[in-house]
Design a protein around this motif. Structure first.
Motif, PDB file in Angstrom:
ATOM      1  N   GLY A  91       1.158  -0.796  -0.094  1.00  6.98           N
ATOM      2  CA  GLY A  91      -0.089   0.072   0.135  1.00  6.98           C
ATOM      3  C   GLY A  91       0.412   1.113   0.196  1.00  6.98           C
ATOM      4  N   THR A  92       2.406   0.740  -0.088  1.00  9.99           N
ATOM      5  CA  THR A  92       3.252   2.161  -0.431  1.00  9.99           C
ATOM      6  C   THR A  92       2.659   2.937  -1.567  1.00  9.99           C
ATOM      7  N   PRO A  93       2.683   4.131  -1.462  1.00 13.57           N
ATOM      8  CA  PRO A  93       2.643   5.538  -2.737  1.00 13.57           C
ATOM      9  C   PRO A  93       3.679   4.960  -3.977  1.00 13.57           C
ATOM     10  N   ALA A  94       3.270   5.042  -5.184  1.00 21.88           N
ATOM     11  CA  ALA A  94       4.406   4.437  -6.029  1.00 21.88           C
ATOM     12  C   ALA A  94       4.973   5.995  -6.461  1.00 21.88           C
ATOM     13  N   PRO A  95       6.094   5.352  -6.551  1.00 21.28           N
ATOM     14  CA  PRO A  95       7.070   6.901  -7.690  1.00 21.28           C
ATOM     15  C   PRO A  95       5.967   7.670  -8.434  1.00 21.28           C
ATOM     16  N   LEU A 101      11.863   2.613 -14.519  1.00 17.91           N
ATOM     17  CA  LEU A 101      11.656   1.404 -13.229  1.00 17.91           C
ATOM     18  C   LEU A 101      12.976   0.493 -12.557  1.00 17.91           C
ATOM     19  N   GLY A 102      12.712   0.676 -11.708  1.00 17.58           N
ATOM     20  CA  GLY A 102      14.003  -0.129 -11.250  1.00 17.58           C
ATOM     21  C   GLY A 102      14.510   0.165 -10.766  1.00 17.58           C
ATOM     22  N   SER A 103      15.253   2.066 -10.769  1.00 16.82           N
ATOM     23  CA  SER A 103      16.679   2.736 -10.451  1.00 16.82           C
ATOM     24  C   SER A 103      16.649   3.662  -9.064  1.00 16.82           C
ATOM     25  N   GLY A 104      15.986   2.785  -8.139  1.00 14.25           N
ATOM     26  CA  GLY A 104      16.450   2.760  -7.274  1.00 14.25           C
ATOM     27  C   GLY A 104      15.914   3.667  -6.241  1.00 14.25           C
ATOM     28  N   PRO A 105      15.630   3.834  -5.022  1.00 14.44           N
ATOM     29  CA  PRO A 105      16.608   3.718  -3.768  1.00 14.44           C
ATOM     30  C   PRO A 105      17.124   1.839  -3.411  1.00 14.44           C
ATOM     31  N   ALA A 106      17.720   1.702  -2.506  1.00 17.66           N
ATOM     32  CA  ALA A 106      18.295   0.698  -2.119  1.00 17.66           C
ATOM     33  C   ALA A 106      16.930  -0.411  -1.604  1.00 17.66           C
ATOM     34  N   ASN A 107      15.850   0.422  -1.334  1.00 21.88           N
ATOM     35  CA  ASN A 107      15.820  -0.451  -0.372  1.00 21.88           C
ATOM     36  C   ASN A 107      13.715   0.308  -1.049  1.00 21.88           C
ATOM     37  N   SER A 108      14.315   0.532  -2.098  1.00 21.80           N
ATOM     38  CA  SER A 108      12.389   0.529  -2.803  1.00 21.80           C
ATOM     39  C   SER A 108      11.856  -0.325  -3.659  1.00 21.80           C
ATOM     40  N   PRO A 139       6.252  -4.921  -6.086  1.00 17.53           N
ATOM     41  CA  PRO A 139       6.345  -4.061  -4.890  1.00 17.53           C
ATOM     42  C   PRO A 139       4.860  -4.242  -5.104  1.00 17.53           C
ATOM     43  N   GLU A 140       3.810  -3.441  -3.846  1.00 19.77           N
ATOM     44  CA  GLU A 140       2.764  -3.245  -3.869  1.00 19.77           C
ATOM     45  C   GLU A 140       1.892  -2.318  -3.664  1.00 19.77           C
ATOM     46  N   TYR A 141       2.534  -1.507  -4.209  1.00 23.85           N
ATOM     47  CA  TYR A 141       1.525  -0.085  -4.323  1.00 23.85           C
ATOM     48  C   TYR A 141       0.189   0.226  -4.262  1.00 23.85           C
ATOM     49  N   LYS A 142      -0.031   1.468  -3.698  1.00 20.49           N
ATOM     50  CA  LYS A 142      -1.354   1.538  -3.520  1.00 20.49           C
ATOM     51  C   LYS A 142      -2.499   1.849  -5.094  1.00 20.49           C
ATOM     52  N   ASP A 143      -1.522   2.575  -5.805  1.00 22.26           N
ATOM     53  CA  ASP A 143      -2.180   3.356  -7.004  1.00 22.26           C
ATOM     54  C   ASP A 143      -1.616   3.484  -8.256  1.00 22.26           C
ATOM     55  N   ALA A 144      -0.415   2.134  -8.221  1.00 19.13           N
ATOM     56  CA  ALA A 144      -0.255   1.745  -9.526  1.00 19.13           C
ATOM     57  C   ALA A 144       0.155   0.057 -10.132  1.00 19.13           C
ATOM     58  N   PRO A 145      -1.056  -0.284 -10.385  1.00 17.40           N
ATOM     59  CA  PRO A 145      -0.819  -2.020 -10.144  1.00 17.40           C
ATOM     60  C   PRO A 145      -0.255  -2.308 -12.069  1.00 17.40           C
ATOM     61  N   GLU A 146      -0.157  -1.117 -13.317  1.00 15.81           N
ATOM     62  CA  GLU A 146       0.795  -1.343 -14.497  1.00 15.81           C
ATOM     63  C   GLU A 146       2.326  -1.741 -13.420  1.00 15.81           C
ATOM     64  N   VAL A 541      24.210   2.416   4.586  1.00 16.08           N
ATOM     65  CA  VAL A 541      23.222   1.424   5.513  1.00 16.08           C
ATOM     66  C   VAL A 541      21.957   2.062   5.115  1.00 16.08           C
ATOM     67  N   ILE A 542      20.961   1.398   6.152  1.00 16.67           N
ATOM     68  CA  ILE A 542      19.478   2.234   5.181  1.00 16.67           C
ATOM     69  C   ILE A 542      18.674   2.483   6.962  1.00 16.67           C
ATOM     70  N   ASP A 543      18.359   3.225   7.370  1.00 18.82           N
ATOM     71  CA  ASP A 543      17.262   2.948   8.405  1.00 18.82           C
ATOM     72  C   ASP A 543      15.898   2.534   8.017  1.00 18.82           C
ATOM     73  N   PRO A 544      15.486   1.390   9.035  1.00 19.50           N
ATOM     74  CA  PRO A 544      14.040   0.572   9.041  1.00 19.50           C
ATOM     75  C   PRO A 544      12.949   2.021   9.012  1.00 19.50           C
ATOM     76  N   VAL A 545      12.283   0.810   8.279  1.00 17.46           N
ATOM     77  CA  VAL A 545      11.028   1.764   8.261  1.00 17.46           C
ATOM     78  C   VAL A 545      10.679   1.137   9.239  1.00 17.46           C
ATOM     79  N   PRO A 546       9.902   2.696  10.386  1.00 15.95           N
ATOM     80  CA  PRO A 546       9.493   2.978  11.373  1.00 15.95           C
ATOM     81  C   PRO A 546       8.174   1.459  11.745  1.00 15.95           C
ATOM     82  N   PHE A 547       7.808   1.493  10.730  1.00 17.45           N
ATOM     83  CA  PHE A 547       6.603   0.570  10.633  1.00 17.45           C
ATOM     84  C   PHE A 547       6.699  -0.929  11.144  1.00 17.45           C
ATOM     85  N   PHE A 548       8.173  -1.417  10.032  1.00 20.05           N
ATOM     86  CA  PHE A 548       8.203  -2.597  10.178  1.00 20.05           C
ATOM     87  C   PHE A 548       9.112  -2.920  11.729  1.00 20.05           C
ATOM     88  N   TYR A 549       9.794  -1.627  11.614  1.00 14.58           N
ATOM     89  CA  TYR A 549      10.821  -1.570  13.258  1.00 14.58           C
ATOM     90  C   TYR A 549       9.990  -2.191  14.437  1.00 14.58           C
TER      91      TYR A 549
END
Length: 561
Positions: A91-95, A101-108, A139-146, A541-549
């Protein structure tokens, strides 16, 4: 293809061998000690048969979590390199649409377009390719099924896909996709996803074709929800009344007898955050035992399905020239906390008393069970900790390889170091092909993995020496027998991380921190981690997403100051 000839032998002049079929089996959220051939009491005779007729590797490391491990397996590259440090929340918003496509960043969560997958490489080499089961690297963006669909299996080299895209799905009524089409949920009596997936795997091998086949078979088991017919649960009734502490000790002793851990291995003490079994009251013991009975039954049921596939390969004359690789994607699941999840796997508010009143529901469609964290400690025996953590309990899992036509020492245990990034290069090596350096004029991202095919018939063949690790800010680096681990608190400076040092040559389980004894070695490994991270990840190094943390803050993993 790398030569299989053992040292001192002269290779015979033969015709070019028929290329093998390949089956890559991935089980989910199971620890090093959860199958029989690696010391478990859980009945897994079919997986064990693959081990005893093939090879077991006892120094195989994953990325400690589902999506990172699968991305590394699929591409032969470090997961950070292919933008899968962590898959963003559903449900994350799409770029923006103009973001390549596939241009990153490392946690995209978007694997780069110039990172050829093992399926694409095999397809180019003339293989028919099938992906069945869990995908979880799109990814499972909420607004970009294609845009989401650009990263589905059919767009990543597979001729056919049947399975589920997310991290987990119900076993009785799963969220299924076939190729690029979402399907209605199955709703027939007796349906179970594991059975369905193996039916499709057998159908793949029934197809008449001159092409060799690659079948990627990724079960939902034994990830939550722990759903399995009641007869499998009842088969373990009372088995776990002894609790997790005694179970862990029994598995440890069995592992030494089997030779899958060194005889001098020390079993680390239970650490902060996990209750002693004997400290629980009778109701908690009764409820928690049922969770483990359900988990064990789930694994045995899955093993039976794997047995059906192997039996078909044998009866159809295909087994001897089929490479079967078996792994689990990370250590045993740690997210259940002290009470586990019953109606909801994560952050469940069901009380233990309410669980007790509905224990007959265990394993059924109205539950979403995830066991209590100390069971995961037993699952990852003999190591410290479990899934998500940077210790070996999070990253070290079983690796089994079967190829009867080529492996000359069935039943052997290999001690060479192997990373999940090495699986794809080895599969391609066995198929007498390799990843492309360039496709259609587009330079491909360099492959970090290395084929370990020579180890199939040699216990001295060299493999990798160095592998770095990073997940949700937790870090580790392996160099030969040395491992350095850094624990990180969210929101703090990485310079203040708690570092530990282990020498696995004489401390296989990471039982003793020797940082104070070898400070220069620790500093060397800190620098090495930084070098490797800068090579393979941006940022390093990548800071954790608070939702997951919040699922696993790891606060009990820090020493008191």
């Amino acid at each position: 293809m790398t030569s299989f000839t053992a040292a001192g032998q002269t290779p015979a002049k033969t015709e070019k061998p028929q290329r093998p079929n390949v089956v890559m089996i991935v089980l989910d959220d199971m620890g090093y000690g959860d199958i029989g051939a690696f010391g478990s009491e859980i009945k897994t005779p079919n997986i064990d048969l693959l081990a005893y007729s093939g090879l077991r590797y006892n120094r195989f490391d994953t990325s400690s979590m589902c999506a990172p491990t699968r991305a590394a397996l699929m591409t032969g590259r470090n997961n950070q390199t292919v933008n899968m440090e962590e898959l963003p929340p559903k449900g994350t918003p799409a770029p923006s649409p103009d973001t390549p496509l596939g241009s990153g960043p490392a946690n995209s969560g978007e694997m780069p377009m110039n990172a050829q997958t093992v399926a694409q490489a095999l397809h180019t080499a003339g293989y028919a390719t099938f992906a069945l089961g869990k995908w979880h690297i799109a990814p499972e963006y909420k607004d970009a099924p294609e845009r989401n669909q650009k990263f589905w299996p059919r767009q990543k080299g597979f001729d056919y896909y049947y399975g589920f895209l997310s991290g987990h799905s119900p076993q009785y009524h799963p969220d299924l996709v076939e190729n690029n089409q979402e399907l209605p949920k199955p709703n027939k009596p007796g349906y179970h996803l594991s059975v369905d997936l193996v039916d499709h795997a057998i159908d793949a091998f029934k197809q008449k074709s001159d092409k060799p086949k690659f079948v990627y078979l990724a079960f939902g088991a034994a990830h939550s929800p722990l759903q399995v017919p009641k007869s499998y649960i009842e088969a373990y009734k009372g088995k776990y009344n002894q609790g997790w502490d005694k179970l862990r000790l029994e598995r440890f002793e069995r592992q030494k007898e089997l030779g899958v851990i060194p005889a001098n291995t020390v079993l680390p003490a239970r650490e902060k955050g996990d209750a002693a079994w004997d400290s629980l009251d009778e109701q908690h013991k009764r409820v928690f035992s049922r969770f483990m009975e359900t988990y064990a039954g789930f694994i045995t049921h899955t093993d039976e399905q794997i047995g059906r596939l192997v039996e078909y390969l044998k009866s159809s004359g295909q087994f001897d020239n089929t490479v079967v690789m078996f792994i689990t994607d990370n250590g045993a699941a740690s997210e259940g906390g002290p009470n586990g999840g019953f109606r909801h796997a994560y952050m469940d508010k069901t009380t233990v008393a309410e669980m007790d009143a509905h224990l007959d529901d265990a394993g059924g469609p109205d539950t979403d069970m995830l066991y209590q964290r100390p069971w995961a400690y037993a699952g990852s025996t003999p190591f410290r900790r479990y899934k998500l953590w940077p210790y070996l309990g999070g990253i070290r899992t079983p690796l089994i390889v079967s190829w009867p036509k080529q492996i000359q020492t069935p039943g052997a245990i290999r001690h060479q170091y192997v990373s999940v990034i090495d699986l794809a290069p080895t599969i391609l090596d066995a198929a007498d092909t390799a990843f492309a350096n360039e496709i259609g004029g587009v330079k491909q991202i360099p492959v970090a993995g290395k084929s370990f095919l020579p180890t199939f018939n040699s216990d001295t063949a060299k493999t990798r020496d160095i592998q770095y690790f990073e997940l949700r800010g937790q870090r580790a680096i392996t160099q030969g027998d040395w491992r350095a681990v850094a624990m990180h608190r969210m929101g703090t400076d990485y310079a203040t991380d708690q570092w530990q040092l282990f020498n696995t040559a004489n401390d296989y389980s990471e039982s003793t921190d020797v940082a104070a004894k070898y400070p220069e070695k620790l500093e060397e490994l800190k620098k090495l981690w930084q070098q490797e991270a800068q090579k393979y990840s941006n940022p390093s190094v990548i800071d954790p997403v608070p939702f997951f943390y919040k699922f696993n803050r790891m606060e009990d993993g820090f020493s008191a100051k």
